[in-house]
Write a protein that holds these residues in place. Sequence first.
Motif, PDB file in Angstrom:
ATOM      1  N   ASN A  15       0.819  -1.219   0.000  1.00  0.00           N
ATOM      2  CA  ASN A  15       0.000   0.000   0.000  1.00  0.00           C
ATOM      3  C   ASN A  15       0.849   1.264   0.000  1.00  0.00           C
ATOM      4  O   ASN A  15       0.512   2.239  -0.673  1.00  0.00           O
ATOM      5  CB  ASN A  15      -0.963   0.007   1.194  1.00  0.00           C
ATOM      6  N   HIS A  16       1.938   1.268   0.743  1.00  0.00           N
ATOM      7  CA  HIS A  16       2.795   2.460   0.829  1.00  0.00           C
ATOM      8  C   HIS A  16       3.485   2.748  -0.503  1.00  0.00           C
ATOM      9  O   HIS A  16       3.554   3.902  -0.937  1.00  0.00           O
ATOM     10  CB  HIS A  16       3.831   2.281   1.940  1.00  0.00           C
ATOM     11  N   PHE A  17       4.000   1.694  -1.148  1.00  0.00           N
ATOM     12  CA  PHE A  17       4.801   1.883  -2.359  1.00  0.00           C
ATOM     13  C   PHE A  17       4.039   1.620  -3.657  1.00  0.00           C
ATOM     14  O   PHE A  17       4.515   1.976  -4.729  1.00  0.00           O
ATOM     15  CB  PHE A  17       6.046   0.986  -2.311  1.00  0.00           C
ATOM     16  N   GLY A  18       2.872   0.977  -3.575  1.00  0.00           N
ATOM     17  CA  GLY A  18       2.119   0.658  -4.791  1.00  0.00           C
ATOM     18  C   GLY A  18       2.786  -0.408  -5.635  1.00  0.00           C
ATOM     19  O   GLY A  18       2.555  -0.486  -6.840  1.00  0.00           O
ATOM     20  N   SER A  19       3.616  -1.211  -5.004  1.00  0.00           N
ATOM     21  CA  SER A  19       4.296  -2.290  -5.711  1.00  0.00           C
ATOM     22  C   SER A  19       4.308  -3.527  -4.827  1.00  0.00           C
ATOM     23  O   SER A  19       3.933  -3.461  -3.656  1.00  0.00           O
ATOM     24  CB  SER A  19       5.723  -1.878  -6.081  1.00  0.00           C
ATOM     25  N   SER A  20       4.747  -4.643  -5.382  1.00  0.00           N
ATOM     26  CA  SER A  20       4.766  -5.872  -4.594  1.00  0.00           C
ATOM     27  C   SER A  20       5.761  -5.750  -3.448  1.00  0.00           C
ATOM     28  O   SER A  20       6.799  -5.089  -3.571  1.00  0.00           O
ATOM     29  CB  SER A  20       5.095  -7.085  -5.469  1.00  0.00           C
ATOM     30  N   SER A  21       5.431  -6.400  -2.353  1.00  0.00           N
ATOM     31  CA  SER A  21       6.319  -6.361  -1.193  1.00  0.00           C
ATOM     32  C   SER A  21       7.654  -7.036  -1.514  1.00  0.00           C
ATOM     33  O   SER A  21       8.697  -6.621  -1.001  1.00  0.00           O
ATOM     34  CB  SER A  21       5.655  -7.031   0.018  1.00  0.00           C
ATOM     35  N   TRP A  22       7.652  -8.030  -2.389  1.00  0.00           N
ATOM     36  CA  TRP A  22       8.887  -8.719  -2.735  1.00  0.00           C
ATOM     37  C   TRP A  22       9.768  -7.853  -3.630  1.00  0.00           C
ATOM     38  O   TRP A  22      10.973  -7.831  -3.485  1.00  0.00           O
ATOM     39  CB  TRP A  22       8.576 -10.064  -3.391  1.00  0.00           C
ATOM     40  N   ARG A  23       9.155  -7.097  -4.534  1.00  0.00           N
ATOM     41  CA  ARG A  23       9.965  -6.181  -5.354  1.00  0.00           C
ATOM     42  C   ARG A  23      10.644  -5.139  -4.469  1.00  0.00           C
ATOM     43  O   ARG A  23      11.823  -4.835  -4.639  1.00  0.00           O
ATOM     44  CB  ARG A  23       9.133  -5.483  -6.423  1.00  0.00           C
ATOM     45  N   MET A  24       9.901  -4.599  -3.514  1.00  0.00           N
ATOM     46  CA  MET A  24      10.499  -3.601  -2.627  1.00  0.00           C
ATOM     47  C   MET A  24      11.622  -4.217  -1.796  1.00  0.00           C
ATOM     48  O   MET A  24      12.672  -3.606  -1.615  1.00  0.00           O
ATOM     49  CB  MET A  24       9.438  -2.984  -1.711  1.00  0.00           C
ATOM     50  N   ALA A  25      11.417  -5.431  -1.308  1.00  0.00           N
ATOM     51  CA  ALA A  25      12.455  -6.099  -0.522  1.00  0.00           C
ATOM     52  C   ALA A  25      13.705  -6.330  -1.363  1.00  0.00           C
ATOM     53  O   ALA A  25      14.822  -6.062  -0.905  1.00  0.00           O
ATOM     54  CB  ALA A  25      11.929  -7.430   0.018  1.00  0.00           C
ATOM     55  N   CYS A  26      13.519  -6.790  -2.600  1.00  0.00           N
ATOM     56  CA  CYS A  26      14.664  -7.032  -3.494  1.00  0.00           C
ATOM     57  C   CYS A  26      15.364  -5.728  -3.856  1.00  0.00           C
ATOM     58  O   CYS A  26      16.598  -5.669  -3.906  1.00  0.00           O
ATOM     59  CB  CYS A  26      14.214  -7.774  -4.753  1.00  0.00           C
ATOM     60  N   GLN A  27      14.579  -4.678  -4.107  1.00  0.00           N
ATOM     61  CA  GLN A  27      15.145  -3.372  -4.444  1.00  0.00           C
ATOM     62  C   GLN A  27      16.026  -2.860  -3.307  1.00  0.00           C
ATOM     63  O   GLN A  27      17.155  -2.432  -3.524  1.00  0.00           O
ATOM     64  CB  GLN A  27      14.017  -2.373  -4.737  1.00  0.00           C
ATOM     65  N   LEU A  28      15.503  -2.928  -2.101  1.00  0.00           N
ATOM     66  CA  LEU A  28      16.265  -2.455  -0.947  1.00  0.00           C
ATOM     67  C   LEU A  28      17.495  -3.326  -0.705  1.00  0.00           C
ATOM     68  O   LEU A  28      18.570  -2.815  -0.379  1.00  0.00           O
ATOM     69  CB  LEU A  28      15.374  -2.412   0.297  1.00  0.00           C
ATOM     70  N   GLN A  29      17.337  -4.629  -0.890  1.00  0.00           N
ATOM     71  CA  GLN A  29      18.474  -5.544  -0.733  1.00  0.00           C
ATOM     72  C   GLN A  29      19.570  -5.197  -1.739  1.00  0.00           C
ATOM     73  O   GLN A  29      20.748  -5.158  -1.392  1.00  0.00           O
ATOM     74  CB  GLN A  29      18.003  -6.983  -0.934  1.00  0.00           C
TER      75      GLN A  29
END
Length: 159
Positions: A82-96
């Motif tokens: 909800n915060h980023f408007g993207s999948s939680s896994w994409r955000m996790a991978c991006q940050l990683q």
Amino acid sequence: MSLPIEERIKQMEQEEQELRFTSFTNDTALELGLAIVEEAKQADKRITVDITREGHRLFLHAMEGTSPENEDWIRRKNNVANHFGSSSWRMACQLQSEGTTMEVKHGLPFVDYAGAGGAFPLYLEGQGRIGTVTVSGLPDQEDHDLLITVLRRFLTKQQ
């Protein structure tokens, strides 16, 4: 063989563009939720599934072998989607890939935001983001892959 993280991120960005609904009702949530549960059963996996539209939980099912902890993971993954408007896994991978965390980069506390696979934003053509569909109970990539497999099949049948 798994893809390099940069390729996985691009693949997930593409999924977010492609996997969109032309209509979405409470009955759609029920059908989608049941399809996700059936996919998990066929794969002999145990998951909890949540589908929420505009803050209204339309579907929740916890399979045998799951726990209330899965619902907390769902809450935290949903917060990310909800915060980023993207999948939680994409955000996790991006940050990683950037060598950071949500807490460090965005000030989002781990207790409320989980950089983990399983939450996917629901987009409705002509309206935008309307909610989330989330799976919890498997390793990150498996939660994400299960969801994407079912969404692809479901949306193909809808057309």
